[in-house]
Design an enzyme around this catalytic site. Sequence first.
Site, mmCIF file in Angstrom:
data_model
loop_
_atom_site.group_PDB
_atom_site.id
_atom_site.type_symbol
_atom_site.label_atom_id
_atom_site.label_comp_id
_atom_site.label_asym_id
_atom_site.label_seq_id
_atom_site.Cartn_x
_atom_site.Cartn_y
_atom_site.Cartn_z
ATOM 1 N N GLU A 1 4.571 37.157 20.473
ATOM 2 C CA GLU A 1 3.991 35.759 20.299
ATOM 3 C C GLU A 1 3.458 35.536 18.750
ATOM 4 O O GLU A 1 2.989 36.649 18.154
ATOM 5 C CB GLU A 1 2.909 35.334 21.303
ATOM 6 C CG GLU A 1 3.597 35.416 22.725
ATOM 7 C CD GLU A 1 4.371 34.184 22.866
ATOM 8 O OE1 GLU A 1 5.136 33.888 22.253
ATOM 9 O OE2 GLU A 1 4.238 33.732 24.317
ATOM 10 N N ASN B 1 8.397 28.722 18.905
ATOM 11 C CA ASN B 1 7.081 29.266 18.118
ATOM 12 C C ASN B 1 7.407 30.488 17.379
ATOM 13 O O ASN B 1 6.548 31.028 16.743
ATOM 14 C CB ASN B 1 6.117 29.520 19.296
ATOM 15 C CG ASN B 1 6.250 30.756 20.229
ATOM 16 O OD1 ASN B 1 7.181 31.366 20.089
ATOM 17 N ND2 ASN B 1 5.261 30.889 21.186
ATOM 18 N N HIS C 1 8.780 33.438 18.473
ATOM 19 C CA HIS C 1 8.515 34.789 18.872
ATOM 20 C C HIS C 1 9.941 35.490 19.245
ATOM 21 O O HIS C 1 11.173 34.928 19.229
ATOM 22 C CB HIS C 1 7.765 35.030 20.296
ATOM 23 C CG HIS C 1 8.708 34.065 21.357
ATOM 24 N ND1 HIS C 1 7.891 33.703 22.702
ATOM 25 C CD2 HIS C 1 9.892 33.990 21.708
ATOM 26 C CE1 HIS C 1 8.997 33.314 23.364
ATOM 27 N NE2 HIS C 1 10.148 33.534 22.871
ATOM 28 N N ASP D 1 12.025 42.822 27.581
ATOM 29 C CA ASP D 1 10.809 42.465 28.182
ATOM 30 C C ASP D 1 10.793 42.126 29.611
ATOM 31 O O ASP D 1 12.128 42.204 30.347
ATOM 32 C CB ASP D 1 10.081 41.292 27.450
ATOM 33 C CG ASP D 1 11.108 40.189 27.065
ATOM 34 O OD1 ASP D 1 12.086 40.036 27.905
ATOM 35 O OD2 ASP D 1 11.004 39.524 26.140
#
Length: 260
Positions: free
Chosen positions: A143, A136, A138, A67
């Site tokens: 996400e 979280n 990811h 990313d």
Amino acid sequence: MKVLILNDPEAAIERAGDIVSEAVRARPRTVLGLATGGTMLPLYDDLVARHDAGSLSFAGATTFNLDEYVGLAPDHPCSYHRYMREAFFDRVDLDRARTHLPRGDVADPQGEAEDYERRITEAGGIDLQILGIGRNGHIGFNEPTASLGSRTRIKTLTDDTRRANQRYFSSFEETPRHAITIGVATILDARATLLLATGEAKAEAVARMVEGPLSAACPASALQLHPNATIVLDAGAASSLTLRSYYETVHPGGQDSAFD
Ligand code: PGA
């Protein structure tokens, strides 16, 4: 999933370094999927040390990173281009022409995302995808609620992720809101995956990934579908696993065993 639990972060890093080294030695023209983040820095140090000792060469390898932030130029101090140059690319014998990250500063980021997915396909796909995990759940910047069928595209970052990454920027407001990330389906296409997590802050996300339901609410749980997924953990990151003693019986000391 192959869950390997090591006593401390240093041992987990070394185990992950062993797995990457074995993959590169077995196939010098390997295509590596690379990750960024704090967890990966000691892994890059480990790989650089093996390279410097003469036991590992990346000269034939190709790399694709997961990313990049939308809006950041490659020379921005907080860009992942810059991170990768400093943590790894400038320190080993990789051919820079075969290192790839999405460009975050282009006029058409969505077009860049689609082109990036195409370039991965043209390279023959990813042999070993290295991953971290967010608190979280990811992977990459996929996400919670990211489609498990997603491909490389732009994702809006959660405030939780922005807060976690704010430490690199001067303020929360300056922390980018969007990133180009390879998709969950792109990750699942890799021939093997290696997820590294260290520290208790990751324990809950790790438990959801390994033992929770397969759900877009925890994108890392998609790795349950992967036939060749290895999870390398230190004791802290493993501390919320219900079946921890089972994993430790199957893989004593985090080593391979004949039967998973
Ligand atoms: P970290 O990031 O290694 O900095 O915790 C991991 C991730 O968000 O994927």
